[in-house]
Design a protein around this motif. Sequence first.
Motif, mmCIF file in Angstrom:
data_model
loop_
_atom_site.group_PDB
_atom_site.id
_atom_site.type_symbol
_atom_site.label_atom_id
_atom_site.label_comp_id
_atom_site.label_asym_id
_atom_site.label_seq_id
_atom_site.Cartn_x
_atom_site.Cartn_y
_atom_site.Cartn_z
ATOM 1 N N UNK A 92 78.617 -67.259 -10.534
ATOM 2 C CA UNK A 92 77.484 -67.918 -10.296
ATOM 3 C C UNK A 92 76.996 -67.539 -8.521
ATOM 4 N N UNK A 93 77.870 -67.507 -7.862
ATOM 5 C CA UNK A 93 77.379 -67.260 -6.228
ATOM 6 C C UNK A 93 76.580 -65.829 -6.289
ATOM 7 N N UNK A 94 77.301 -64.856 -6.868
ATOM 8 C CA UNK A 94 76.324 -63.325 -6.888
ATOM 9 C C UNK A 94 75.069 -63.744 -7.376
ATOM 10 N N UNK A 95 74.958 -64.238 -8.601
ATOM 11 C CA UNK A 95 73.627 -64.498 -9.161
ATOM 12 C C UNK A 95 72.756 -65.268 -8.486
ATOM 13 N N UNK A 96 73.514 -66.407 -7.861
ATOM 14 C CA UNK A 96 72.385 -66.999 -6.946
ATOM 15 C C UNK A 96 71.868 -66.315 -5.738
ATOM 16 N N UNK A 97 72.611 -65.625 -5.051
ATOM 17 C CA UNK A 97 72.269 -64.782 -4.041
ATOM 18 C C UNK A 97 71.188 -63.828 -4.379
ATOM 19 N N UNK A 98 71.470 -63.138 -5.617
ATOM 20 C CA UNK A 98 70.606 -61.996 -5.932
ATOM 21 C C UNK A 98 69.283 -62.462 -6.414
ATOM 22 N N UNK A 116 69.054 -68.996 1.163
ATOM 23 C CA UNK A 116 70.405 -70.046 0.591
ATOM 24 C C UNK A 116 70.103 -71.164 -0.297
ATOM 25 N N UNK A 117 71.076 -71.165 -1.305
ATOM 26 C CA UNK A 117 70.678 -72.011 -2.238
ATOM 27 C C UNK A 117 71.059 -73.492 -1.521
ATOM 28 N N UNK A 118 69.798 -74.548 -2.130
ATOM 29 C CA UNK A 118 69.829 -75.915 -1.548
ATOM 30 C C UNK A 118 71.024 -76.715 -2.282
#
Length: 200
Positions: free
Chosen positions: A72-78, A123-125
């Motif tokens: 999930x962190x990679x997907x959110x960043x990309x 950055x993800x809120x």
Amino acid sequence: MVRERGRQRTDSTHVLAAVRDLTRLELVTEAMRAALEELARRAPHELVGLVTEDWGKRCGRSARLGKNPSKPKTRIKETGEDARLLLRYVHRYLPALRDGEQVQALRQIFVQNYFIDAQDRPKWREPEDAGWPPSAVAIVSPYDVSARYARRGETRWKGFLAHVTETCDPDTPSVITDVTTTKAPVHDTKALPGHPGQPR
């Protein structure tokens, strides 16, 4: 049939939007896909140098990641980097296409789910840092940007509210005098006919 100065009552019911229920990450991914499809229809040759094979893998079909996507962190960043790159590209090189419905939806959805940090990166809120927008303004689908999330008791939905006002004098028939559709989070009292804050 309607008595002057008679009594009336208003009740509401939820109206579901004709959209899929998306997680936040699915929402941004689907908004990215919708914007790319809109741009491909309006200016197909302009995207040749921008769209990569990775974008095709991530945005080539409807987003169905589920509540627990892999990495999930990679997907959110990309996804954040992809959306920001596309929005900047359109702003700089395709100004005539900035007003596209899906491009505007992506811009709003991006801002509601990402913020730009001190290093100029998306950055993800999260609730504890940059916060989430209130449900009254948070977009829940790139295909219907007026639909909203709401909760009343145990009922949760994405869509709208239909407010129906009818007469309720005991010795006369009930007659519907007003029907108003509002965004889902609008409280019943704000939808009453003649209310100064009444949305339409």
